[in-house]
Design a protein around this motif. Structure first.
Motif, PDB file in Angstrom:
ATOM      1  N   THR A 313       0.802  -1.216   0.000  1.00 52.12           N
ATOM      2  CA  THR A 313       0.000   0.000   0.000  1.00 52.12           C
ATOM      3  C   THR A 313       0.839   1.272   0.000  1.00 52.12           C
ATOM      4  OG1 THR A 313      -1.731  -1.169   1.176  1.00 52.12           O
ATOM      5  CG2 THR A 313      -1.748   1.230   1.314  1.00 52.12           C
ATOM      6  N   LYS A 314       1.811   1.330   0.896  1.00 52.82           N
ATOM      7  CA  LYS A 314       2.564   2.576   1.045  1.00 52.82           C
ATOM      8  C   LYS A 314       3.462   2.850  -0.150  1.00 52.82           C
ATOM      9  CE  LYS A 314       2.159   2.778   6.030  1.00 52.82           C
ATOM     10  NZ  LYS A 314       2.818   2.532   7.334  1.00 52.82           N
TER      11      LYS A 314
ATOM     12  N   LEU B  39     -10.816   3.941  11.290  1.00 53.23           N
ATOM     13  CA  LEU B  39     -10.766   5.246  10.636  1.00 53.23           C
ATOM     14  C   LEU B  39      -9.381   5.826  10.826  1.00 53.23           C
ATOM     15  CD1 LEU B  39     -14.164   6.757  11.793  1.00 53.23           C
ATOM     16  CD2 LEU B  39     -13.566   5.966   9.499  1.00 53.23           C
ATOM     17  N   ARG B  40      -8.875   6.514   9.798  1.00 49.62           N
ATOM     18  CA  ARG B  40      -7.589   7.168   9.947  1.00 49.62           C
ATOM     19  C   ARG B  40      -7.822   8.596  10.452  1.00 49.62           C
ATOM     20  NH1 ARG B  40      -3.099   5.233   7.734  1.00 49.62           N
ATOM     21  NH2 ARG B  40      -2.787   7.043   6.401  1.00 49.62           N
ATOM     22  N   THR B 134     -14.255   4.548  -2.487  1.00 52.37           N
ATOM     23  CA  THR B 134     -14.736   4.916  -1.154  1.00 52.37           C
ATOM     24  C   THR B 134     -13.810   5.948  -0.518  1.00 52.37           C
ATOM     25  OG1 THR B 134     -15.859   2.811  -0.858  1.00 52.37           O
ATOM     26  CG2 THR B 134     -15.192   3.959   1.147  1.00 52.37           C
ATOM     27  N   LEU B 135     -12.524   5.773  -0.757  1.00 53.40           N
ATOM     28  CA  LEU B 135     -11.533   6.739  -0.266  1.00 53.40           C
ATOM     29  C   LEU B 135     -11.841   8.148  -0.783  1.00 53.40           C
ATOM     30  CD1 LEU B 135      -8.579   6.942   1.036  1.00 53.40           C
ATOM     31  CD2 LEU B 135      -7.757   6.826  -1.316  1.00 53.40           C
ATOM     32  N   ALA B 319      -4.941  13.222  -0.451  1.00 54.11           N
ATOM     33  CA  ALA B 319      -3.527  13.396  -0.106  1.00 54.11           C
ATOM     34  C   ALA B 319      -3.211  13.186   1.374  1.00 54.11           C
ATOM     35  CB  ALA B 319      -3.057  14.782  -0.548  1.00 54.11           C
ATOM     36  N   ASP B 320      -4.115  13.575   2.269  1.00 53.30           N
ATOM     37  CA  ASP B 320      -3.781  13.406   3.690  1.00 53.30           C
ATOM     38  C   ASP B 320      -3.972  11.968   4.152  1.00 53.30           C
ATOM     39  OD1 ASP B 320      -6.533  13.665   3.339  1.00 53.30           O
ATOM     40  OD2 ASP B 320      -6.857  14.640   5.266  1.00 53.30           O
ATOM     41  N   VAL B 321      -4.786  11.211   3.468  1.00 49.37           N
ATOM     42  CA  VAL B 321      -5.102   9.824   3.832  1.00 49.37           C
ATOM     43  C   VAL B 321      -5.243   9.052   2.521  1.00 49.37           C
ATOM     44  CG1 VAL B 321      -6.852   8.318   4.871  1.00 49.37           C
ATOM     45  CG2 VAL B 321      -6.331  10.522   5.940  1.00 49.37           C
ATOM     46  N   PRO B 322      -4.137   8.601   1.923  1.00 46.04           N
ATOM     47  CA  PRO B 322      -4.238   8.066   0.554  1.00 46.04           C
ATOM     48  C   PRO B 322      -4.672   6.602   0.438  1.00 46.04           C
ATOM     49  CG  PRO B 322      -1.940   8.319   1.181  1.00 46.04           C
ATOM     50  CD  PRO B 322      -2.750   8.824   2.337  1.00 46.04           C
ATOM     51  N   TYR B 323      -5.093   5.987   1.526  1.00 43.86           N
ATOM     52  CA  TYR B 323      -5.638   4.615   1.436  1.00 43.86           C
ATOM     53  C   TYR B 323      -6.493   4.346   2.652  1.00 43.86           C
ATOM     54  CZ  TYR B 323      -1.846   3.582   4.708  1.00 43.86           C
ATOM     55  OH  TYR B 323      -0.997   3.599   5.786  1.00 43.86           O
ATOM     56  N   LEU B 324      -7.336   3.342   2.540  1.00 45.20           N
ATOM     57  CA  LEU B 324      -8.160   2.898   3.656  1.00 45.20           C
ATOM     58  C   LEU B 324      -7.566   1.612   4.236  1.00 45.20           C
ATOM     59  CD1 LEU B 324     -11.713   3.215   2.058  1.00 45.20           C
ATOM     60  CD2 LEU B 324     -10.576   4.856   3.572  1.00 45.20           C
TER      61      LEU B 324
END
Lengths: 445, 445
Positions: A313-314, B39-40, B134-135, B319-324
């Protein structure tokens, strides 16, 4: 039509501008360049990637009849313009840094020289392709730098941003030195080596973990890597030892185990000991789960006995820095250099080249950005890759790009190899280029 | 073949596991569920998106003859297995939350019920599609919440991660309440309203900014929005006033101006004043450039007279949370509930449902996650969308999903509407589900 090939994969303003250019007959030669404005925190250099996919896109780019019909139905465009658009082809020239080249802010990576409506229309997709692939190459190379000699595998498809991102991330990672990818389509399309074994669901679908291991080993005897963290990792490692003895008469060898959760360093140590005591010294330990270059470096610094890493992912989202501050700007039109002067976004005008100097040890010692006609010392980094809309033999394929990237890394100064910010590498703007910018500014006032 | 439709867009281990299942005849019914683990930071809820594109993928998913040939040439798979794979089709059932539904960690968003080798093979692409959409929906909705009544346009194609990401980000943003997108292909494919005018290159290709404005207005008289920050924003605003007077006799109205750099709030105020004093009260001010929901909120809190926002890179990359932190896990096989117990990654077993209760004002008051057969109070969130591999009429298209998302937002409790972390929304695990998990753990020891 496939979105990866469609010319409708563009911003609406490209089409409205084209209608404006068409109305005024503005078909003179334009020069656009792609560059990155600044490095984001934690990046000391960038790795150029995506050039060959871009050239492949440009070679086949045209509007389908259906697309022209749809544009007509939108009512936004004139009949004459749409007739002209139906014949749109890219017939321009492209210079680019070879894929795998290390580069820095303000250095043009790609230069497009083409009639204005061609160079304009391709902007959105050109950035879309190059931003992402360069982003991922510049992320992946950091894992390559911290884990020399280790097997590094791209595991990121599932959280990559869509289909193309999954495939191109695998390509960028392999280009910079990864061993391979789990993404099958990247293997088919680019010949990238494939890695992969089993998921937790495989274990869970069996009533018993040992039975799952045994079935799997017999079904793929040539590639037995067992996932051992579904229930109790150490207990599973003991099962692996027992299974190895059971399968030996059948000529099946357990090549590796994978650990995907928990304290990877500590578990790897315990598992290594169990495997070694069980006579499985040649069975490798592979780790995955929320990894990136920082975590890989930490595990290796602790001496964790891990032979390979699955990074997912990263990597595929470049999670800490998910985009580049890149721009594609008009630098010359109809023979005149052009300069955008927007606050904080001013550009260096004219068609440019980058020259690189090396020290006595063959390490990169400094770059100069100047006008393409200047006679600067050093190696010019931009080379022709397309002439009159046709690709040139300078594009030598992904394998050659991977070798070029490795050669580039061998010239990288030591401080820039760190994961943390290093003092900036020297990139000088030539006197002639500075003088041109000053002259354009003076003329504008 | 198009990567968006190819079944080779999967992880190698799906194919090696399938060969294992095939060898053992493991074709019993499996139940997999997709859920988000946690949740991030900075996210109080998520918005389900991507269900209809997933169903479209499942309906057409099959291997081409070329793909089977390529797999054969790889030497990894048996002839019998490949013959069986050539006939692979998805014939299963799908339950899902309707697109636009608000949801929380540990709640299944999609449940797949199908023969094990079907439910397994689709894993990689299912996560790839649903994670991203969803992201982006969960990112876009935050701008919708802070800018009610404003025009919000997706500008992110160029830095989206590849072709599909650009198109699907536009779809997710519109679904949650954006006004439209600049991405033409998203307009063609999904009927999303398109926005767009001109880039700096258009201005720069002309020798004079005023001439560029005039040409543009005459070329697209129905859609005149002028970009005014290429050189001097206030000077350009004065040119707009003069041009409006010049074009009035031709019946051309300047609908708006766009500012893309500098101090957007301060420039908007100055430009608004210039336009108003010039009689252009109806000409709107549109802002873009490095925007996200935080910056939009800040500009509006300052009272900046901005009518619309173009939000690009930070939206399309989240950009601040690029994946779930999402996972697709086997919860039942051959009638038996299954539980993964890996450290930090344990799952709730069995086929599940989510029920939602509302307070007297119609606001969401709490969810229960339980086993699907339980008789819980509240609205069940998972509904059938596919039966026997065929889509159901419950999939009512993107426009209906957009209306559903708006209705969902109207039930969102006030604290969860904030951009910063709020106290968690109550999601309860039913007693029966807890008892099942405890029983499985006890049986395993």
């Amino acid at each position: 039509m496939d979105s990866e090939r469609s010319l409708l994969l563009t911003d609406l303003y490209q089409l409205t501008m084209l209608q404006g250019y068409f109305a005024r007959g503005m078909h003179d030669t334009a020069v656009f360049e792609l560059f990155v404005r600044k490095l984001r925190p934690g990046r000391n250099f960038l790795v150029a990637a995506g050039i060959e996919p871009l050239v492949e896109f440009l070679e086949q780019a045209r509007f389908s009849a259906d697309e022209i019909d749809w544009l007509r139905a939108s009512g936004r465009f004139s009949v004459e313009f749409l007739d002209w658009l139906a014949d749109w082809r890219f017939t321009g020239d492209v210079e680019a840094m070879p894929e795998g080249t290390i580069f820095f802010p303000n250095e043009p990576v790609v230069r497009i020289t083409a009639p204005l409506p061609q160079a304009q229309l391709i902007e959105s997709r050109l950035i879309n392709l190059l931003n992402f692939q360069t982003l991922i190459a510049s992320k992946a190379v950091r894992s390559v730098l911290v884990a020399p000699g280790k097997t590094l595998v791209d595991f990121g498809l599932r959280r990559a941003h869509g289909a193309e991102a999954g495939v191109l991330a695998a390509r960028s990672a392999w280009l910079t030195g990864f061993s391979g990818t789990a993404t099958v389509l990247a293997g088919q399309r680019y010949g990238i080596p494939l890695y992969g074994t089993m998921a937790h669901s495989y274990i869970q679908a069996h009533d018993d973990e040992m039975e799952a291991f045994r079935d799997f080993a017999r079904a793929q005897p040539a590639n037995v890597v067992l996932l051992i963290d579904t229930y109790d990792t150490e207990a599973a490692a003991h099962k692996v030892v027992a299974l190895a003895k059971e399968l030996e008469p059948e000529g099946i060898r357990i090549q590796g185990v994978r650990i995907d959760s928990g304290d990877l360093g500590e578990l790897a140590r315990r598992v290594r000991r169990i495997l070694d005591e069980g006579g499985l010294q040649r069975t490798i330990v592979f780790a995955s789960g929320d990894l990136d270059e920082y975590r890989v470096r930490e595990l290796l610094a602790q001496g964790a006995p891990i032979d390979g890493f699955g990074i997912g992912t990263k990597l595929d989202t470049s999670a800490d820095v998910p985009y580049l501050d890149c721009a594609y700007k008009l630098e010359e039109y109809a023979g005149k250099p052009r300069r955008k002067r927007s606050a904080g976004k001013a550009t260096w005008p004219g068609r440019k080249q980058v020259w690189r100097r090396y020290d006595a040890q063959g390490r990169m010692a400094g770059d100069v950005v100047g006008l393409a006609h200047e006679a600067q010392e050093g190696e010019p980094l931009l080379v022709p890759v397309m002439r009159g809309g046709r690709r040139l033999d300078t594009l030598a394929g992904l394998r050659a790009a991977r070798e070029h990237a490795a050669a580039q890394l061998s010239t990288l100064p030591q401080p820039l190899r760190a994961l943390e910010d290093a003092p900036p590498y020297p990139v000088e703007i030539s006197g002639e280029l500075q003088a041109l910018a000053a002259r354009l500014d003076a003329e504008a006032h």
